[in-house]
Scaffold this active site. Structure first.
Site, PDB file in Angstrom:
ATOM      1  N   ASP A 266       0.856  -1.199   0.000  1.00  0.00           N
ATOM      2  CA  ASP A 266       0.000   0.000   0.000  1.00  0.00           C
ATOM      3  C   ASP A 266       0.888   1.244   0.000  1.00  0.00           C
ATOM      4  O   ASP A 266       2.056   1.195   0.388  1.00  0.00           O
ATOM      5  CB  ASP A 266      -0.963   0.009   1.198  1.00  0.00           C
TER       6      ASP A 266
ATOM      7  N   GLU B 197      -0.020  -0.907   5.909  1.00  0.00           N
ATOM      8  CA  GLU B 197       1.040  -0.311   6.730  1.00  0.00           C
ATOM      9  C   GLU B 197       0.839   1.186   6.884  1.00  0.00           C
ATOM     10  O   GLU B 197       1.006   1.739   7.977  1.00  0.00           O
ATOM     11  CB  GLU B 197       2.422  -0.604   6.126  1.00  0.00           C
TER      12      GLU B 197
HETATM   13  N1  BES Z   1       8.628   3.032   5.619  1.00  0.00           N
HETATM   14  C1  BES Z   1       8.051   3.990   6.502  1.00  0.00           C
HETATM   15  C2  BES Z   1       8.822   4.170   7.804  1.00  0.00           C
HETATM   16  C3  BES Z   1      10.249   4.627   7.658  1.00  0.00           C
HETATM   17  C4  BES Z   1      10.656   5.467   6.645  1.00  0.00           C
HETATM   18  C5  BES Z   1      11.163   4.223   8.587  1.00  0.00           C
HETATM   19  C6  BES Z   1      11.970   5.872   6.536  1.00  0.00           C
HETATM   20  C7  BES Z   1      12.467   4.642   8.491  1.00  0.00           C
HETATM   21  C8  BES Z   1      12.878   5.466   7.462  1.00  0.00           C
HETATM   22  C9  BES Z   1       6.611   3.580   6.801  1.00  0.00           C
HETATM   23  O1  BES Z   1       5.922   3.209   5.633  1.00  0.00           O
HETATM   24  C10 BES Z   1       5.871   4.732   7.396  1.00  0.00           C
HETATM   25  O2  BES Z   1       5.658   5.685   6.688  1.00  0.00           O
HETATM   26  N2  BES Z   1       5.466   4.642   8.666  1.00  0.00           N
HETATM   27  C11 BES Z   1       4.643   5.645   9.259  1.00  0.00           C
HETATM   28  C12 BES Z   1       3.884   5.083  10.410  1.00  0.00           C
HETATM   29  C13 BES Z   1       2.545   4.542  10.070  1.00  0.00           C
HETATM   30  C14 BES Z   1       1.801   4.151  11.344  1.00  0.00           C
HETATM   31  C15 BES Z   1       1.703   5.452   9.230  1.00  0.00           C
HETATM   32  C16 BES Z   1       5.467   6.771   9.792  1.00  0.00           C
HETATM   33  O3  BES Z   1       6.631   6.594  10.188  1.00  0.00           O
HETATM   34  O4  BES Z   1       4.938   7.888   9.795  1.00  0.00           O
HETATM   35 MN    MN Z   2       7.032   1.981   4.450  1.00  0.00          MN
HETATM   36 MN    MN Z   3       5.271   5.115   4.633  1.00  0.00          MN
END
Ligand code: BES
Ligand code: MN
Ligand code: MN
Length: 467
Positions: free
Chosen positions: A88, A158
């Site tokens: 996604d 995710e």
């Molecule tokens: N892949 C990211 C997280 C990420 C990006 C970790 C770059 C380390 C470096 C993930 O898809 C993401 O965007 N996570 C969200 C949290 C989620 C609960 C929406 C975030 O970190 O905002």
């Molecule tokens: Mn991600």
């Molecule tokens: Mn992300």
């Protein structure tokens, strides 16, 4: 690994074309209007997995978006790597800020990516990185060089908090049993300085509503005597940080892990260039918690940020109105050993307590997640270190990231396995932003690193069995 690596060379162009096909499917999980596309992306991945020889491939429905599963068990005695990723993507808007349409991938050169980068929503986060694992598997399997069991669990929620994945893991504990979880959904420090992500921040996310008068009022007739909820909300938000940029919520820092001097030194050993960082962001100065470096501020310290704020009149021209309501979405990034539910509670109590009697406030919690850390004295980590050393020609450094992947902490609890965060993106790849991209260098080096991971992990595990 020779045959695997030549297979990758030979089929690299096709891999890229396949990824382009996947990137053309707008699998935006947050917006129900795209539900059919999310489903289509899941089926596309399942079909690709079937074609390259994975077994037990299924698109498993959940009350939300489906999970794609596939596996190859070469021997019950071989170690098992569970690959996790997500298909996604974040919504693409604001659309007018994209230089090319978000779901029509193109390759363009940039200063940081002189060899070119794939521009599309999801190119880096996480379709491009997740797909590396599917193609690395294809190369190892088709050449007879797969050294371990592999399971794939690719989710479609995710970006909206992995709401249904936790239960799925609990209910499928047996099916998902593994020795390590391998994830490419993070960044390296730079293409010259490879790093392995050893920490992720947790998240507590709330929405607040401030209500003043029972209806919108004429701002001339009533203004001056009646509290304006937007003014009040702005004041309340401003009070959440002090002049040293500490968060003022009582108890907020109580459980924050004190990082050893040694780890702080290790964290700061990457060649961080503050001037280049500011220039890239177009800011004249930075702003963060006193007493910590930029790396520390984003990796080992908790934060509080307003993600959106609205209320009153925002249409064309002007309308004189004293609005009845104001809203904001506020996120807090958490570090070990803060707990998401606890922090949300502390926030709600504090926010209610600072509201003046002229307004009512309502705090609604959204999804959250716990922080995670990866120890570096394990076989799981060492395999990643060796794999990157092979592909990059230098030893990677451990580095904590400021981002969150809430399901990682849950994996440890439910599946009893640690996750290795072997990401290949760059922080500057504009994930979640317009013009998201993923470097071709990063795509290619990721494809090479992953087979080496399996190779070294199988070797390290095998040695420990016979020793
Ligand atoms: N892949 C990211 C997280 C990420 C990006 C970790 C770059 C380390 C470096 C993930 O898809 C993401 O965007 N996570 C969200 C949290 C989620 C609960 C929406 C975030 O970190 O905002
Ligand atoms: Mn991600
Ligand atoms: Mn992300």
């Amino acid at each position: 690994m020779d045959k695997t690596l030549s297979y990758i060379e030979e089929h690299g162009e096709r891999f890229l074309q396949e990824l382009f096909d996947l990137l053309r499917i707008p699998s935006v999980s947050a917006d129900p209007a795209y539900a059919a596309d999310v489903q289509r992306a899941a089926e596309w991945i399942a079909e690709n997995m079937r074609q390259i020889g994975l077994d037990a491939v299924e698109v498993l429905p959940t009350p939300g978006h489906p999970i794609v599963y596939g596996e190859k068990i070469i021997s019950p005695n071989a170690p098992t790597v569970l690959v996790y990723g997500h298909y996604d993507v974040q919504p693409a808007d604001p659309l007018d800020l994209w230089d090319s349409p978000p779901f029509e991938p193109v390759i363009k050169k940039t200063d940081i990516h002189p060899d070119g980068a794939i521009f599309a929503r999801g190119a880096c986060d996480d379709k491009g990185q997740m797909f590396l694992h599917i193609k690395a598997f294809e190369a190892m399997w088709q050449t007879g060089e797969l050294p371990c069991n592999v399971k794939f669990m690719i989710e479609g929620e995710e970006e909206v908090g992995s709401e249904h994945l936790g239960l799925f893991c609990k209910e499928n504990n047996e099916k998902l049993s593994c020795d390590v979880i391998l994830i490419s959904d993070t960044s390296i420090f730079s293409n010259e300085v490879p790093t392995i992500t050893t920490g992720l921040r947790g998240l507590s996310y709330v929405e607040v509503e401030v209500t003043g008068p029972n209806r919108d009022l004429h701002s001339g007739v009533y203004g001056g005597a009646v509290a304006n909820p937007i003014n009040v909300l702005a004041r309340m938000i401003a009070s959440l940080h002090d002049e040293k940029h500490h968060i003022t919520i009582p108890g907020f820092y109580d459980k924050v892990e004190i990082i050893s001097e040694e780890e702080r030194q290790l964290l700061n050993s990457v060649p961080f260039d503050k001037e280049a960082y500011k220039k890239d962001l177009g800011v004249a100065a930075l702003e963060g918690e006193e007493g910590y470096t930029v790396i520390e501020q984003t990796a080992i310290r908790p934060t509080l940020d307003v993600n959106g704020i609205w209320g009153g009149y925002i249409g064309e021209g002007s309308k004189t109105v004293l609005p009845s309501k104001a809203f904001a979405k506020i996120s807090m990034r958490l570090v070990p050993h803060q707990q998401s539910d606890e922090i949300t509670d502390l926030f709600a109590k504090h926010f209610e307590s600072i509201a003046p009697p002229s307004v009512k406030v309502k705090v609604t919690p959204h999804h959250g997640g716990e922080p995670a850390v990866t120890p570096i004295d394990t076989k799981e980590y060492r395999a990643a270190e060796r794999a990157m050393e092979k592909s990059f020609g230098k030893k990677p450094l451990p580095l904590r990231s400021g981002g969150s992947i809430p399901i990682v902490a849950l994996f440890e609890k439910v599946l009893g396995a640690k996750s290795i965060l072997l990401g290949f993106g760059l922080d500057s790849d504009a994930i979640h932003s317009p013009n998201e991209h993923f470097g071709l260098f990063n795509f290619r080096i990721g494809l090479k690193t992953i087979p080496w991971y399996h190779h070294f992990y199988a070797e390290l595990k095998q040695n420990s069995k016979t020793a």
